[in-house]
Write a protein that holds these residues in place. Structure first.
Motif, PDB file in Angstrom:
ATOM      1  N   ASN A 173       0.851  -1.189   0.000  1.00  0.00           N
ATOM      2  CA  ASN A 173       0.000   0.000   0.000  1.00  0.00           C
ATOM      3  C   ASN A 173       0.893   1.248   0.000  1.00  0.00           C
ATOM      4  N   LYS A 174       0.628   2.124  -0.953  1.00  0.00           N
ATOM      5  CA  LYS A 174       1.487   3.318  -1.129  1.00  0.00           C
ATOM      6  C   LYS A 174       1.618   4.144   0.157  1.00  0.00           C
ATOM      7  N   HIS A 175       0.492   4.285   0.891  1.00  0.00           N
ATOM      8  CA  HIS A 175       0.507   5.164   2.061  1.00  0.00           C
ATOM      9  C   HIS A 175       1.417   4.660   3.173  1.00  0.00           C
ATOM     10  N   ASN A 176       1.534   3.343   3.282  1.00  0.00           N
ATOM     11  CA  ASN A 176       2.368   2.783   4.342  1.00  0.00           C
ATOM     12  C   ASN A 176       3.675   2.213   3.810  1.00  0.00           C
ATOM     13  N   GLY A 177       3.942   2.424   2.537  1.00  0.00           N
ATOM     14  CA  GLY A 177       5.102   1.774   1.913  1.00  0.00           C
ATOM     15  C   GLY A 177       6.365   2.590   2.007  1.00  0.00           C
ATOM     16  N   GLY A 178       7.453   2.056   1.409  1.00  0.00           N
ATOM     17  CA  GLY A 178       8.704   2.790   1.285  1.00  0.00           C
ATOM     18  C   GLY A 178       9.377   3.113   2.595  1.00  0.00           C
ATOM     19  N   TYR A 179       9.626   2.095   3.423  1.00  0.00           N
ATOM     20  CA  TYR A 179      10.289   2.358   4.696  1.00  0.00           C
ATOM     21  C   TYR A 179      11.767   2.591   4.482  1.00  0.00           C
ATOM     22  N   GLY A 180      12.182   3.840   4.466  1.00  0.00           N
ATOM     23  CA  GLY A 180      13.596   4.196   4.376  1.00  0.00           C
ATOM     24  C   GLY A 180      14.280   3.476   3.222  1.00  0.00           C
ATOM     25  N   SER A 181      15.433   2.895   3.509  1.00  0.00           N
ATOM     26  CA  SER A 181      16.210   2.269   2.450  1.00  0.00           C
ATOM     27  C   SER A 181      15.941   0.759   2.370  1.00  0.00           C
ATOM     28  N   SER A 182      15.009   0.300   3.195  1.00  0.00           N
ATOM     29  CA  SER A 182      14.873  -1.153   3.368  1.00  0.00           C
ATOM     30  C   SER A 182      13.851  -1.755   2.407  1.00  0.00           C
ATOM     31  N   ARG A 183      13.908  -1.356   1.158  1.00  0.00           N
ATOM     32  CA  ARG A 183      12.864  -1.710   0.206  1.00  0.00           C
ATOM     33  C   ARG A 183      12.673  -3.215   0.009  1.00  0.00           C
ATOM     34  N   ASP A 184      13.762  -3.941  -0.056  1.00  0.00           N
ATOM     35  CA  ASP A 184      13.606  -5.371  -0.338  1.00  0.00           C
ATOM     36  C   ASP A 184      13.804  -6.232   0.897  1.00  0.00           C
ATOM     37  N   GLN A 185      13.804  -5.597   2.054  1.00  0.00           N
ATOM     38  CA  GLN A 185      14.069  -6.334   3.276  1.00  0.00           C
ATOM     39  C   GLN A 185      12.906  -7.265   3.612  1.00  0.00           C
ATOM     40  N   VAL A 186      13.227  -8.472   4.058  1.00  0.00           N
ATOM     41  CA  VAL A 186      12.182  -9.420   4.447  1.00  0.00           C
ATOM     42  C   VAL A 186      12.259  -9.633   5.952  1.00  0.00           C
ATOM     43  N   GLY A 187      11.100  -9.663   6.601  1.00  0.00           N
ATOM     44  CA  GLY A 187      11.032  -9.827   8.052  1.00  0.00           C
ATOM     45  C   GLY A 187      10.421  -8.602   8.688  1.00  0.00           C
ATOM     46  N   SER A 188       9.151  -8.725   9.114  1.00  0.00           N
ATOM     47  CA  SER A 188       8.441  -7.572   9.676  1.00  0.00           C
ATOM     48  C   SER A 188       8.053  -7.847  11.121  1.00  0.00           C
ATOM     49  N   SER A 203      15.000  -1.589  12.919  1.00  0.00           N
ATOM     50  CA  SER A 203      15.035  -0.390  12.067  1.00  0.00           C
ATOM     51  C   SER A 203      14.171   0.640  12.768  1.00  0.00           C
ATOM     52  N   ASP A 204      14.090   1.862  12.228  1.00  0.00           N
ATOM     53  CA  ASP A 204      13.212   2.852  12.833  1.00  0.00           C
ATOM     54  C   ASP A 204      11.768   2.384  12.683  1.00  0.00           C
ATOM     55  N   PRO A 205      11.001   2.437  13.765  1.00  0.00           N
ATOM     56  CA  PRO A 205       9.588   2.029  13.633  1.00  0.00           C
ATOM     57  C   PRO A 205       8.778   3.043  12.841  1.00  0.00           C
ATOM     58  N   GLN A 206       7.788   2.541  12.104  1.00  0.00           N
ATOM     59  CA  GLN A 206       6.894   3.397  11.310  1.00  0.00           C
ATOM     60  C   GLN A 206       5.464   3.144  11.738  1.00  0.00           C
ATOM     61  N   LYS A 207       4.711   4.218  11.954  1.00  0.00           N
ATOM     62  CA  LYS A 207       3.270   4.063  12.247  1.00  0.00           C
ATOM     63  C   LYS A 207       2.568   3.556  10.997  1.00  0.00           C
ATOM     64  N   ILE A 208       1.612   2.667  11.183  1.00  0.00           N
ATOM     65  CA  ILE A 208       0.860   2.171  10.021  1.00  0.00           C
ATOM     66  C   ILE A 208      -0.643   2.291  10.273  1.00  0.00           C
ATOM     67  N   SER A 209      -1.393   2.276   9.181  1.00  0.00           N
ATOM     68  CA  SER A 209      -2.848   2.295   9.322  1.00  0.00           C
ATOM     69  C   SER A 209      -3.492   1.437   8.242  1.00  0.00           C
ATOM     70  N   VAL A 210      -4.698   0.983   8.551  1.00  0.00           N
ATOM     71  CA  VAL A 210      -5.437   0.168   7.597  1.00  0.00           C
ATOM     72  C   VAL A 210      -5.788   1.029   6.377  1.00  0.00           C
ATOM     73  N   GLY A 254      -1.248  -8.545  10.221  1.00  0.00           N
ATOM     74  CA  GLY A 254      -0.212  -7.531  10.048  1.00  0.00           C
ATOM     75  C   GLY A 254      -0.325  -6.862   8.682  1.00  0.00           C
ATOM     76  N   ALA A 255      -0.480  -7.686   7.645  1.00  0.00           N
ATOM     77  CA  ALA A 255      -0.580  -7.152   6.283  1.00  0.00           C
ATOM     78  C   ALA A 255      -1.823  -6.264   6.157  1.00  0.00           C
ATOM     79  N   LEU A 256      -2.922  -6.689   6.781  1.00  0.00           N
ATOM     80  CA  LEU A 256      -4.156  -5.885   6.744  1.00  0.00           C
ATOM     81  C   LEU A 256      -3.949  -4.548   7.466  1.00  0.00           C
ATOM     82  N   ALA A 257      -3.228  -4.590   8.593  1.00  0.00           N
ATOM     83  CA  ALA A 257      -3.014  -3.385   9.403  1.00  0.00           C
ATOM     84  C   ALA A 257      -2.256  -2.308   8.636  1.00  0.00           C
ATOM     85  N   ARG A 258      -1.472  -2.696   7.624  1.00  0.00           N
ATOM     86  CA  ARG A 258      -0.748  -1.678   6.853  1.00  0.00           C
ATOM     87  C   ARG A 258      -1.368  -1.495   5.471  1.00  0.00           C
TER      88      ARG A 258
END
Ligand SMILES: Nc1ncnc2c1ncn2[C@@H]1O[C@H](COP(=O)(O)O)[C@@H](OP(=O)(O)O)[C@H]1O
Ligand SMILES: [Mg+2]
Ligand SMILES: [Mg+2]
Ligand SMILES: [Mg+2]
Length: 356
Positions: A184-199, A217-224, A272-276
């Protein structure tokens, strides 16, 4: 923010820090086992569901870390696994394997200078025997949710929550195989960790939901997501057909005009996936006679509600986690945003009526 004001903002800050540490360490053990899984590492429980050395090892590590990090707290934990099968004749080898896995994980981490005996391992597993209930505090643990996905090499989650006076106040979901980047565009693009696996998802009551890399990594707020037209919605369901009625979910999707095919995924990684906002609706409609356990939903539900979503049963009621080890609820669970909940609920109720 100073540490003091953080504590003031989140009354469960100490518990959250301990829970995150416990889940991260447990997830590390799971990752090692998943990388080299052997058939002999999988056992079948009396209810014929699989359990692996990693389910046990994860439960031992979570129990150990919570006790070490919160020494002044009374400890009660409702967890999925028990030591019965490991105490049987012929289980010595498996128990030894679990013990060495746990000790290697502790040694590699370096936080604790200790080594567990086989008896310590059995006792730590049995630390999860609490009945939970409406009073006091209880940790709720699914050491590996989605064991079938874990064995297949797919999604799974280490899911830990805290009940306080019957209410879920905290949840942590470690999803080692879930990409950090949201679709989801609104919750996407966390810093430089684009292809990182493990949430690592975490939520505390009144404080929102955040995600960070399992490795840190730095935590990011997410929303549905904010989709309000079901035609634009996509939905999650279990990968395992035996866990949720596909005829009902497809009839609900049809009623709603959902165009996208269902996204099938194991474990509470779906919450988790739904939450973001990776998807809009999560439907779980077990076959008749199946009673849900609390550890399958506690952590996931607060991760979704604190991200602005809703989680309801088929009658539109909140899930009641205060009744012990099982979830006392009407058949079916819906998780979605506040716009879609009324229409999804209506469609679910109609589909259930037509089925009778
Ligand atoms: N027949 C059944 N119907 C519904 N749920 C089931 C089931 N058999 C097992 N489960 C539960 O479904 C969980 C996995 O959910 P999902 O389908 O979302 O991956 C399992 O958790 P574990 O893997 O922790 O045992 C288990 O508790
Ligand atoms: Mg299980
Ligand atoms: Mg489970
Ligand atoms: Mg499990």
């Amino acid at each position: 923010m100073s540490q003091l004001s953080e504590v003031a903002a989140n009354p469960y800050a100490a518990e959250l820090a301990a829970a995150k540490k416990a889940v991260v360490l447990a997830a590390r053990l799971c990752q090692i086992v998943q990388q080299g899984i052997l058939q002999s590492d999988v056992q079948s429980k009396a209810d014929r569901t699989p359990v692996t050395v990693a389910d046990y090892g994860s439960q031992v590590l979570v129990s150990l870390v919570l006790k070490k990090e919160l020494p002044s707290h009374s400890f009660s934990m409702v967890a999925e696994e028990d030591s019965k099968d490991l105490r049987k004749d012929g289980a010595q080898e498996v128990l030894e394997h679990i013990t060495s896995l746990v000790n290697e994980t502790i040694a590699n981490d370096g936080s604790y200078n200790m080594s567990l005996s086989k008896e310590d391992v059995l006792a730590a597993i049995d630390g999860g025997k609490s009945e939970g209930g409406p009073s006091g505090r209880h940790w709720i643990l699914d050491p590996i949710d989605g064991t079938k996905g874990f064995i297949r090499g797919d999604q799974y989650a280490v899911a830990l929550g805290l009940l306080d006076e019957g209410k879920v106040v905290l949840g942590v979901l470690g999803c080692p195989n879930l990409p950090l980047k949201s679709t989801n565009k609104h919750n996407g693009g966390y810093g430089s960790s684009r292809d990182q696996v493990g949430s690592l998802f975490f939520a505390t009551i009144g404080c929102g939901t955040e995600v960070e890399a399992l490795e840190g990594s730095d935590p990011q707020k997410i929303s549905v997501c904010s989709i309000n037209n079901p035609v634009d919605a996509s939905f999650f369901e279990s990968f395992e057909a035996s866990h949720s009625k596909r005829d009902l979910t497809s009839s609900i999707a049809e009623k709603l005009g959902v165009q996208a095919p269902p996204v099938r995924m194991d474990s509470q990684a779906k919450y988790g996936a739904l939450a973001r906002g990776d998807g809009a609706i999560f439907l779980r409609i077990p076959h008749k006679g199946y009673i849900e356990t609390v550890w399958d939903h506690v952590a996931g539900s607060i991760v979704v509600t604190e991200a602005g979503g809703m989680v309801k049963d088929a009658s539109g009621n909140d899930l009641d986690f205060s009744k012990g080890r099982y979830l006392d609820r009407d058949r079916g669970i819906i998780a979605t945003n506040k716009y879609l909940m009324p229409v999804v609920l209506k469609a679910l109720q109609e589909a259930m009526k037509e089925e009778q």
